[in-house]
Design an enzyme around this catalytic site. Structure first.
Site, PDB file in Angstrom:
ATOM      1  N   ASN A  28       1.446  -1.679   0.106  1.00  0.00           N
ATOM      2  CA  ASN A  28       0.427  -0.147   0.216  1.00  0.00           C
ATOM      3  C   ASN A  28       0.647   1.138   0.101  1.00  0.00           C
ATOM      4  O   ASN A  28       1.038   2.296   0.530  1.00  0.00           O
ATOM      5  CB  ASN A  28      -0.883   0.036   1.614  1.00  0.00           C
ATOM      6  CG  ASN A  28      -2.269   1.174   0.760  1.00  0.00           C
ATOM      7  OD1 ASN A  28      -2.175   1.336   1.985  1.00  0.00           O
ATOM      8  ND2 ASN A  28      -2.718   1.155   0.118  1.00  0.00           N
ATOM      9  N   HIS A  33       7.060   5.865   0.880  1.00  0.00           N
ATOM     10  CA  HIS A  33       7.508   4.302   0.644  1.00  0.00           C
ATOM     11  C   HIS A  33       8.281   4.503  -0.564  1.00  0.00           C
ATOM     12  O   HIS A  33      10.142   4.249  -0.411  1.00  0.00           O
ATOM     13  CB  HIS A  33       6.698   3.677   0.205  1.00  0.00           C
ATOM     14  CG  HIS A  33       6.101   3.314   1.449  1.00  0.00           C
ATOM     15  ND1 HIS A  33       4.544   3.666   1.707  1.00  0.00           N
ATOM     16  CD2 HIS A  33       6.505   1.719   2.451  1.00  0.00           C
ATOM     17  CE1 HIS A  33       4.454   2.486   2.307  1.00  0.00           C
ATOM     18  NE2 HIS A  33       5.242   2.052   2.843  1.00  0.00           N
TER      19      HIS A  33
END
Ligand code: PAF
Length: 284
Positions: A28, A33
């Site tokens: 997700n 990230h």
């Protein structure tokens, strides 16, 4: 970019001695990230990203079943970000003795992190960091990276992983990536997806409260516990269910004393049913 889900195939694909930088995730993926992937690319030729929702780090009443799983979209994002390999093992591949809903079925070896893992987030999530340390140790053994990149948003996790590498003599350099925030200051998190639009606006209060603590400490306020309690109370009055607000030393993650200069203020609180965490590391 290659997508690999078996440990043996990953091992056969990772060609040494090319240097490897590793970014473990639970998927997700958001801009936070992708920033870690960008940092990883600056350190090594080959960037491996794992996507694995680790059942061992979820408590019995937590959001394992509902945790957002967006594998296809994540792979597109990772391809665009320049990752080389995405490792997407199943629960069975990672843990032959654990069911996909996290039930320990057989003789499962776990890592028990130091007692600091029972404080802060660990106080309300017993066993959480055992699960994190265990999966990260396994992933490190599988990928054998030279570098591994973790976000500072999970400051306590980062601290425990640094200890893991140090105390288990793993030749891996741990690199910390700064927290990526929305324009409002809200730290990016996969769990922000649980928030309503109205809650997203309110959620920025957590960061503002921590920011305010930083300002006050830098302005010379010395009683750190009083400062943390006042912020906690203020959040409660704004409708948050506060777990903790705490000012700690960066080096040991224990409550900061008047002598400590490198500090971190950490907070965890629930907005509705969504648990959010944030922190700011700073010098005074
Ligand atoms: O930070 C996370 O996403 C997870 O805790 C990690 C490090 C990937 C381990 O499952």
């Amino acid at each position: 970019m290659e997508i690999i889900s078996s440990i043996s195939e990953l091992r056969a694909t990772l060609k040494r001695p090319a240097s490897i930088a590793f970014v473990p995730t639970m998927g997700n993926l958001h801009a936070g990230h992708l920033k870690l992937v960008e940092i990883a690319k600056q350190h090594a030729k080959c960037v491996v990203v794992s996507i694995f929702v680790n059942p061992l780090q979820f408590g019995p009443h937590e959001d394992l079943a509902n945790y957002p799983r967006t594998l296809e979209e994540d792979c597109w994002k990772l391809q665009a970000a320049g990752a080389n390999i995405v490792f997407t093992p199943s629960v069975e591949e990672m843990y032959p003795t654990v069911s996909s809903d996290g039930l320990i079925l057989g003789q499962t070896m776990m890592i028990r992190p130091p007692p600091i893992a029972n404080e802060l987030c660990g106080a309300s999530r017993p066993g959480h960091f055992d699960g994190v340390a265990t999966v990260v140790a396994k992933l490190f053994n599988i990928v054998q990276p030279d570098f591994a990149v973790f976000g500072k948003k999970d400051f306590q996790q980062l601290f425990i992983i640094r200890e893991l590498v140090k105390q288990f003599n793993q030749p891996i350099e741990i690199i910390a990536g700064d927290t990526v925030r929305e324009a409002s200051g809200l730290a990016m998190s996969s769990r922000n997806g649980y928030l309503t639009e109205e809650q997203k606006v309110q959620a920025a209060q957590l960061h503002k409260m921590l920011d305010n603590i930083v300002l006050r400490v830098r302005n010379g306020i010395a009683d750190l516990a009083v400062l943390a309690d006042a912020a906690s109370l203020a959040l409660q009055q704004l409708g948050w269910e506060v777990e903790y607000v705490s000012i700690r030393s960066q080096a040991a993650l224990i409550p900061a004393t008047a002598q400590d200069k490198e500090l971190v203020v950490l907070g965890a609180a629930k907005l509705g049913s969504t648990r959010l965490i944030d922190n700011i590391d700073f010098l005074r």
